[in-house]
Design an enzyme around this catalytic site. Structure first.
Site, PDB file in Angstrom:
ATOM      1  N   ARG A  18      -8.925  13.218 -30.078  1.00  8.45           N
ATOM      2  CA  ARG A  18      -9.742  11.995 -29.958  1.00  8.45           C
ATOM      3  C   ARG A  18      -8.965  10.724 -30.267  1.00  8.45           C
ATOM      4  NH1 ARG A  18     -13.387  15.683 -32.015  1.00  8.45           N
ATOM      5  NH2 ARG A  18     -14.724  16.409 -30.342  1.00  8.45           N
ATOM      6  N   LYS A  56      -6.049  -0.163 -20.089  1.00  7.58           N
ATOM      7  CA  LYS A  56      -6.629   0.756 -19.104  1.00  7.58           C
ATOM      8  C   LYS A  56      -5.687   1.941 -18.940  1.00  7.58           C
ATOM      9  CE  LYS A  56      -9.458  -2.108 -16.064  1.00  7.58           C
ATOM     10  NZ  LYS A  56      -9.590  -2.647 -14.707  1.00  7.58           N
ATOM     11  N   GLU A  72       1.783  -9.192  -8.877  1.00  6.82           N
ATOM     12  CA  GLU A  72       0.827  -9.355  -9.988  1.00  6.82           C
ATOM     13  C   GLU A  72       1.056 -10.685 -10.712  1.00  6.82           C
ATOM     14  OE1 GLU A  72      -1.681  -7.381 -10.265  1.00  6.82           O
ATOM     15  OE2 GLU A  72      -1.070  -5.552  -9.229  1.00  6.82           O
ATOM     16  N   LYS A 114      -3.053 -12.152 -19.096  1.00  7.68           N
ATOM     17  CA  LYS A 114      -3.770 -10.876 -19.147  1.00  7.68           C
ATOM     18  C   LYS A 114      -4.429 -10.695 -20.516  1.00  7.68           C
ATOM     19  CE  LYS A 114      -4.298  -6.296 -17.816  1.00  7.68           C
ATOM     20  NZ  LYS A 114      -3.869  -5.151 -17.063  1.00  7.68           N
ATOM     21  N   GLU A 145     -14.333  -4.670 -19.151  1.00 14.18           N
ATOM     22  CA  GLU A 145     -14.649  -5.086 -17.779  1.00 14.18           C
ATOM     23  C   GLU A 145     -16.140  -5.075 -17.479  1.00 14.18           C
ATOM     24  OE1 GLU A 145     -11.701  -3.993 -14.804  1.00 14.18           O
ATOM     25  OE2 GLU A 145     -13.250  -4.089 -13.275  1.00 14.18           O
ATOM     26  N   ARG A 166     -13.268  -9.652 -16.632  1.00 16.99           N
ATOM     27  CA  ARG A 166     -11.994  -8.957 -16.384  1.00 16.99           C
ATOM     28  C   ARG A 166     -11.803  -8.617 -14.906  1.00 16.99           C
ATOM     29  NH1 ARG A 166      -9.070  -4.327 -20.136  1.00 16.99           N
ATOM     30  NH2 ARG A 166      -7.342  -3.921 -18.721  1.00 16.99           N
ATOM     31  N   ASN A 173      -8.810  -8.134 -10.520  1.00 16.58           N
ATOM     32  CA  ASN A 173      -8.784  -7.282  -9.321  1.00 16.58           C
ATOM     33  C   ASN A 173      -8.662  -8.099  -8.035  1.00 16.58           C
ATOM     34  OD1 ASN A 173      -9.098  -4.957 -10.886  1.00 16.58           O
ATOM     35  ND2 ASN A 173     -11.303  -5.287 -10.983  1.00 16.58           N
ATOM     36  N   HIS A 190      -7.320  -6.602  -4.963  1.00 13.29           N
ATOM     37  CA  HIS A 190      -7.124  -5.180  -5.225  1.00 13.29           C
ATOM     38  C   HIS A 190      -8.092  -4.263  -4.473  1.00 13.29           C
ATOM     39  CE1 HIS A 190      -4.333  -6.600  -8.146  1.00 13.29           C
ATOM     40  NE2 HIS A 190      -4.108  -5.412  -8.654  1.00 13.29           N
ATOM     41  N   HIS A 234      -6.436  -1.255  -2.651  1.00 11.83           N
ATOM     42  CA  HIS A 234      -6.716   0.168  -2.886  1.00 11.83           C
ATOM     43  C   HIS A 234      -7.108   0.859  -1.591  1.00 11.83           C
ATOM     44  CE1 HIS A 234      -7.358  -0.354  -7.470  1.00 11.83           C
ATOM     45  NE2 HIS A 234      -6.137   0.008  -7.186  1.00 11.83           N
ATOM     46  N   HIS A 253       1.934   0.117  -4.469  1.00 15.45           N
ATOM     47  CA  HIS A 253       0.770  -0.633  -4.964  1.00 15.45           C
ATOM     48  C   HIS A 253       0.925  -2.164  -4.836  1.00 15.45           C
ATOM     49  CE1 HIS A 253      -2.729  -1.547  -7.367  1.00 15.45           C
ATOM     50  NE2 HIS A 253      -1.983  -2.253  -8.209  1.00 15.45           N
TER      51      HIS A 253
HETATM   52  P1  NAD Z   1       5.953   3.689 -10.969  1.00 16.25           P
HETATM   53  O1  NAD Z   1       5.618   4.004 -12.342  1.00 16.25           O
HETATM   54  O2  NAD Z   1       5.820   4.764  -9.945  1.00 16.25           O
HETATM   55  O3  NAD Z   1       7.436   3.106 -10.901  1.00 16.25           O
HETATM   56  C1  NAD Z   1       7.978   2.750  -9.665  1.00 16.25           C
HETATM   57  C2  NAD Z   1       9.337   3.419  -9.423  1.00 16.25           C
HETATM   58  O4  NAD Z   1      10.329   2.766 -10.196  1.00 16.25           O
HETATM   59  C3  NAD Z   1       9.385   4.875  -9.821  1.00 16.25           C
HETATM   60  O5  NAD Z   1      10.138   5.584  -8.876  1.00 16.25           O
HETATM   61  C4  NAD Z   1      10.099   4.842 -11.171  1.00 16.25           C
HETATM   62  O6  NAD Z   1      10.768   6.025 -11.477  1.00 16.25           O
HETATM   63  C5  NAD Z   1      11.079   3.720 -10.961  1.00 16.25           C
HETATM   64  N1  NAD Z   1      11.519   3.017 -12.159  1.00 16.25           N
HETATM   65  C6  NAD Z   1      10.785   2.655 -13.222  1.00 16.25           C
HETATM   66  N2  NAD Z   1      11.507   1.896 -14.049  1.00 16.25           N
HETATM   67  C7  NAD Z   1      12.730   1.787 -13.513  1.00 16.25           C
HETATM   68  C8  NAD Z   1      13.909   1.095 -13.891  1.00 16.25           C
HETATM   69  N3  NAD Z   1      13.954   0.324 -14.975  1.00 16.25           N
HETATM   70  N4  NAD Z   1      14.993   1.196 -13.094  1.00 16.25           N
HETATM   71  C9  NAD Z   1      14.944   1.926 -11.952  1.00 16.25           C
HETATM   72  N5  NAD Z   1      13.857   2.584 -11.521  1.00 16.25           N
HETATM   73  C10 NAD Z   1      12.762   2.510 -12.308  1.00 16.25           C
HETATM   74  O7  NAD Z   1       5.085   2.457 -10.420  1.00 16.25           O
HETATM   75  P2  NAD Z   1       4.584   1.092 -11.074  1.00 16.25           P
HETATM   76  O8  NAD Z   1       4.539   0.129  -9.962  1.00 16.25           O
HETATM   77  O9  NAD Z   1       5.315   0.733 -12.300  1.00 16.25           O
HETATM   78  O10 NAD Z   1       3.098   1.441 -11.507  1.00 16.25           O
HETATM   79  C11 NAD Z   1       2.127   1.820 -10.569  1.00 16.25           C
HETATM   80  C12 NAD Z   1       1.031   2.569 -11.295  1.00 16.25           C
HETATM   81  O11 NAD Z   1       0.439   1.687 -12.247  1.00 16.25           O
HETATM   82  C13 NAD Z   1      -0.081   3.045 -10.396  1.00 16.25           C
HETATM   83  O12 NAD Z   1      -0.406   4.357 -10.744  1.00 16.25           O
HETATM   84  C14 NAD Z   1      -1.247   2.111 -10.721  1.00 16.25           C
HETATM   85  O13 NAD Z   1      -2.496   2.737 -10.559  1.00 16.25           O
HETATM   86  C15 NAD Z   1      -0.974   1.805 -12.167  1.00 16.25           C
HETATM   87  N6  NAD Z   1      -1.546   0.526 -12.615  1.00 16.25           N
HETATM   88  C16 NAD Z   1      -2.276   0.547 -13.755  1.00 16.25           C
HETATM   89  C17 NAD Z   1      -2.804  -0.623 -14.264  1.00 16.25           C
HETATM   90  C18 NAD Z   1      -3.530  -0.601 -15.567  1.00 16.25           C
HETATM   91  O14 NAD Z   1      -4.123  -1.624 -15.936  1.00 16.25           O
HETATM   92  N7  NAD Z   1      -3.491   0.487 -16.310  1.00 16.25           N
HETATM   93  C19 NAD Z   1      -2.585  -1.839 -13.597  1.00 16.25           C
HETATM   94  C20 NAD Z   1      -1.827  -1.824 -12.437  1.00 16.25           C
HETATM   95  C21 NAD Z   1      -1.307  -0.631 -11.948  1.00 16.25           C
HETATM   96  N1  GLY Z   2      -5.047  -4.214 -13.778  1.00 19.49           N
HETATM   97  C1  GLY Z   2      -6.353  -4.725 -13.937  1.00 19.49           C
HETATM   98  C2  GLY Z   2      -6.873  -4.638 -15.326  1.00 19.49           C
HETATM   99  O1  GLY Z   2      -6.168  -4.266 -16.220  1.00 19.49           O
HETATM  100  O2  GLY Z   2      -8.010  -4.943 -15.556  1.00 19.49           O
END
Ligand code: NAD
Ligand code: GLY
Length: 370
Positions: free
Chosen positions: A120, A142, A184, A227, A237, A241, A245, A248, A252, A266
Site C-alpha cells: 500500500r 500520475k 510539452e 506543472k 484532476e 488539471r 491535456n 492530448h 492519444h 507521444h
Molecule cells: P520512454 O520512456 O519510452 O523514453 C523514450 C526513449 O528514450 C526510450 O527508448 C528510452 O530508452 C530512451 N532514453 C531515455 N532516456 C535516455 C537518455 N538519457 N539517453 C538516451 N536514450 C534515452 O518515453 P518518454 O517520452 O520519456 O515517456 C513516454 C511515457 O510517459 C508514455 O508511457 C506516457 O504515457 C507517459 N507519460 C506520463 C505522464 C504522467 O503524468 N505520468 C505524462 C506524460 C507522459
Molecule cells: N500529463 C498530464 C498530467 O500530469 O496531468
C-alpha cells in the site's frame, strides 16, 4: 542548481534541477529517505549505463538492488508489475524502503505505480532522463500501466519523495525525443504564458539542438513550475488539471490508431494534437487569426511537425473520433476538450457528441486544412 517544491494535499516534495548533479544524491538521500534500508533501482535497457553507475556510486549505507527491463511502452503492463513486486518481496522490502526509477516516462509510470501499490505504498524517487519525463511525467504523481483496451487505464496518483532532474542525461537523448519533450514545454506556454511562448520563439532552437545548457535548464525549471502550480490547485484532476491535456485527446487517438508503433511517439502526436486544438479554437471563434498564425510560425521556425496526414487518413478518421469519444477523460456522452482563448489563456470546454465540433474538423480535413 535549482530546487522547486511541489505542494500537494498528500505530500510536499522537492524537484532538484541542475547539470551534473548525480553526486548530490547522497545529500538528498539523508534527508528524504531517512529510514530506508533497501533500494531497488528500476531502469531499462536503452538507458546509458553511465547514468546508473553515477547514481549507484552516490547511494550510500543501504542495500541496493537493480532491475533492468526491456525498452518501450510494452513494459507498462501487469506482468512487469508482478515481476517487480515479486523482487521487492524476495528482498524483504518494507514500507520504509524505496524504488528509484531512472529513465523515461515509461519506466517512471510503471515504477510509480508499483511503489504506490506494494504494501500500500513505499518510498519513490523519480530520476527522469528524457526531456518529456523531466518536464512532465515525473512531476505531479500520475502513475500508470496499460491494459488490452488502452493506455494508462490502470493507475494511481502517487507523489514521489523527491525528483532529481540532471540535464546531463539529455546529452545522449536522440533528436526525435528532444522534440517530443519540447512539445510539452510548448504546451505550458500555449495554455499558460504568452511571455514564455515569446521566449521559446527566440530560444527554441538552442534547446532543441542542445546548444545551450542554460536555456535547457530554464525551460525545464519553468515547465516544472507551471506543472507544480497546476497540480497544487487540482492534484486529482477534478477540473483545472485537465488543461494539461491540451492537444492530448487528439494525440492519444492518433497514437492508438497507429497501434503505438514507433511511427509516431507521444510528444510527436502531442505536437499534431496541439495544432488541431489551436485550429479548432480558431474555427470556434475563440482564438484570433493572428495568434493561430504565431503558433504556426513557431512550428515552422523550429521545424516541428504538425502534419497529420500520415496518421489521420480517410480510412481511419472515423475510428480516430471514436477513440476520442472513448478517451478516459470523457464522461459518458460528454467529451472534454481544451481550447485556447489566446496564446497563454486556455479553458475547458465540455461538449456532447450531438453538438460536437467533429463535423467542423471533418470539413476542414476534407478541405485540406491543418
Ligand atoms: P520512454 O520512456 O519510452 O523514453 C523514450 C526513449 O528514450 C526510450 O527508448 C528510452 O530508452 C530512451 N532514453 C531515455 N532516456 C535516455 C537518455 N538519457 N539517453 C538516451 N536514450 C534515452 O518515453 P518518454 O517520452 O520519456 O515517456 C513516454 C511515457 O510517459 C508514455 O508511457 C506516457 O504515457 C507517459 N507519460 C506520463 C505522464 C504522467 O503524468 N505520468 C505524462 C506524460 C507522459
Ligand atoms: N500529463 C498530464 C498530467 O500530469 O496531468
Amino acid at each position: 542548481m535549482k530546487t522547486l517544491f511541489v505542494k500537494t494535499k498528500v505530500k510536499n516534495y522537492p524537484i532538484f534541477i541542475g547539470h551534473n548533479i548525480f553526486n548530490k544524491f547522497r545529500k538528498y538521500q539523508k534527508v528524504y529517505l531517512k529510514n530506508t534500508n533497501n533500494i531497488l533501482v528500476v531502469s531499462t535497457k536503452k538507458i546509458p549505463e553511465k547514468y546508473l553507475v553515477k547514481l549507484k556510486k552516490n547511494i550510500k549505507g543501504v542495500k541496493t538492488y537493480t532491475v533492468i527491463l526491456p525498452d518501450g511502452e510494452k513494459i507498462k503492463n501487469n506482468n512487469y508489475v508482478v515481476q517487480i513486486t515479486d523482487l521487492l518481496s524476495k528482498y524483504n522490502f518494507n514500507r520504509n524502503d524505496c524504488i528509484i526509477s531512472i529513465g523515461g516516462g515509461v519506466v517512471g509510470d510503471l515504477s510509480g505505480y508499483v511503489a504506490s501499490i506494494y504494501k500500500r505504498g513505499i518510498n519513490l524517487v523519480q530520476i527522469p532522463t528524457t526531456l518529456l519525463s523531466q518536464v512532465d511525467s515525473a512531476v505531479g504523481g500520475k502513475t500508470g500501466i496499460n491494459n488490452n483496451y488502452g493506455k494508462n487505464i490502470i493507475g494511481t496518483f502517487y507523489q514521489p519523495n523527491f525528483v532529481l532532474i540532471d540535464s546531463v542525461t539529455l546529452s545522449t537523448l536522440p533528436k526525435r525525443e528532444m522534440s517530443a519533450g519540447f512539445a510539452e514545454i510548448l504546451k505550458y506556454s500555449l495554455i499558460l504564458d504568452k511571455k514564455f511562448f515569446n521566449w521559446l520563439c527566440l530560444k527554441g532552437n538552442l534547446i532543441l539542438k542542445k546548444r545551450s545548457k542554460n536555456e535547457i535548464l530554464i525551460a525545464i525549471h519553468k515547465s516544472c513550475t507551471y506543472k507544480a502550480g497546476v497540480v497544487k490547485k487540482d492534484e486529482f484532476e477534478n477540473s483545472h488539471r485537465a488543461i494539461l491535456n491540451f492537444g492530448h485527446t487528439f494525440a492519444h487517438a492518433i497514437e492508438t490508431a497507429s497501434n503505438y508503433s514507433k511511427k509516431i511517439i507521444h510528444g510527436e502526436a502531442v505536437l499534431i494534437g496541439m495544432m488541431l486544438a489551436s485550429r479548432l479554437s480558431n474555427r470556434l471563434g475563440y482564438l484570433k487569426n493572428k495568434d493561430l498564425k504565431d503558433i504556426k510560425d513557431i512550428y515552422k521556425k523550429l521545424g516541428l511537425n504538425f502534419k497529420y496526414k500520415k496518421f489521420v487518413t480517410n480510412k481511419n478518421k472515423n475510428n480516430i473520433f471514436k477513440i476520442m469519444i472513448n478517451d478516459k477523460k470523457s464522461l459518458g456522452e460528454k467529451i472534454k476538450i481544451i481550447l485556447l482563448k489566446k496564446i497563454g489563456v486556455s479553458f475547458i470546454k465540455e461538449t456532447t457528441l450531438k453538438n460536437s465540433f467533429i463535423p467542423l474538423i471533418l470539413k476542414d480535413i476534407k478541405n485540406g486544412h491543418y
